[in-house]
Write a protein that holds these residues in place. Structure first.
Motif, short mmCIF file in Angstrom:
data_model
loop_
_atom_site.label_atom_id
_atom_site.label_comp_id
_atom_site.label_asym_id
_atom_site.label_seq_id
_atom_site.Cartn_x
_atom_site.Cartn_y
_atom_site.Cartn_z
N GLN A 87 1.60 -5.11 10.36
CA GLN A 87 1.97 -5.28 8.96
C GLN A 87 1.90 -6.76 8.59
N TRP A 111 0.51 -0.15 -1.15
CA TRP A 111 0.02 0.02 0.23
C TRP A 111 -1.47 -0.28 0.25
N THR A 157 -4.74 -1.54 3.12
CA THR A 157 -5.07 -1.64 4.54
C THR A 157 -6.52 -2.06 4.75
N SER A 190 -2.08 -3.87 7.48
CA SER A 190 -1.74 -3.33 6.16
C SER A 190 -0.52 -4.01 5.57
N GLN A 191 -0.41 -3.84 4.28
CA GLN A 191 0.74 -4.35 3.53
C GLN A 191 1.37 -3.18 2.78
N TYR A 249 3.42 -0.67 3.45
CA TYR A 249 3.81 0.64 3.98
C TYR A 249 5.33 0.74 4.06
#
Length: 153
Positions: free
Chosen positions: A91, A122, A124, A138-139, A141
């Motif tokens: 993340q 979200w 990715t 990813s950011q 989540y």
């Protein structure tokens, strides 16, 4: 008397590490150090074999040198073959900033893609390490609430 939380791991069980086979152990170490903030935590040498442990907080990677050929080719979000890990995942606060900081050194195998229909914000991207292990970054989540999860059988 203390009561364990529901679904608590038995006997203090907790995640330890992922072992990765590497054609070039140093290149793999450099990749995870440079782009993912890992640092060398331990080196074990026995019978002519070197194992390198990398750590980033609670996450630990164990690197084994090998001259074997890859079983799968890195593509998209990882292999679908049973018995193989699809990808490692990390993340970040901002996927675009992460890619920009890599200075063009990370070629996406897929994405960046947004998944706002599932979780607003979200996003990715997937890249591959020097040995073809797909790494998801990813950011945004977040887990579902207990109430949301209860709607699934």
């Amino acid at each position: 008397m203390t009561t364990a939380a529901p679904n608590a791991a038995p006997n203090g069980l907790r995640w330890a590490h992922v072992g990765l086979n590497c054609r070039d152990q140093k290149a793999t170490e450099d990749f995870y150090t440079r782009h993912f903030g890992f640092r060398r935590a331990r080196v074990v040498e026995a019978d002519g074999t070197r194992v390198v442990f990398l750590r980033n907080g609670p996450a630990c990677l164990e690197l084994f040198a090998t001259d074997a050929d890859p079983l799968v080719t890195a593509e998209k979000d990882g292999p679908a073959a049973p018995g193989t890990a699809r990808h490692l995942a990390f993340q970040v606060d901002d996927v675009d900033a992460f890619l920009a900081a890599a200075g063009g050194e990370l070629e996406p195998t897929l994405g960046p893609l947004t998944f706002d229909e599932f979780i607003p914000g979200w996003k990715t991207v997937w890249v591959a390490d020097p040995d073809g292990v797909v790494v998801e970054v990813s950011q945004g989540y977040t887990d579902q609430s207990t109430e949301e999860l209860a709607t699934y059988a």
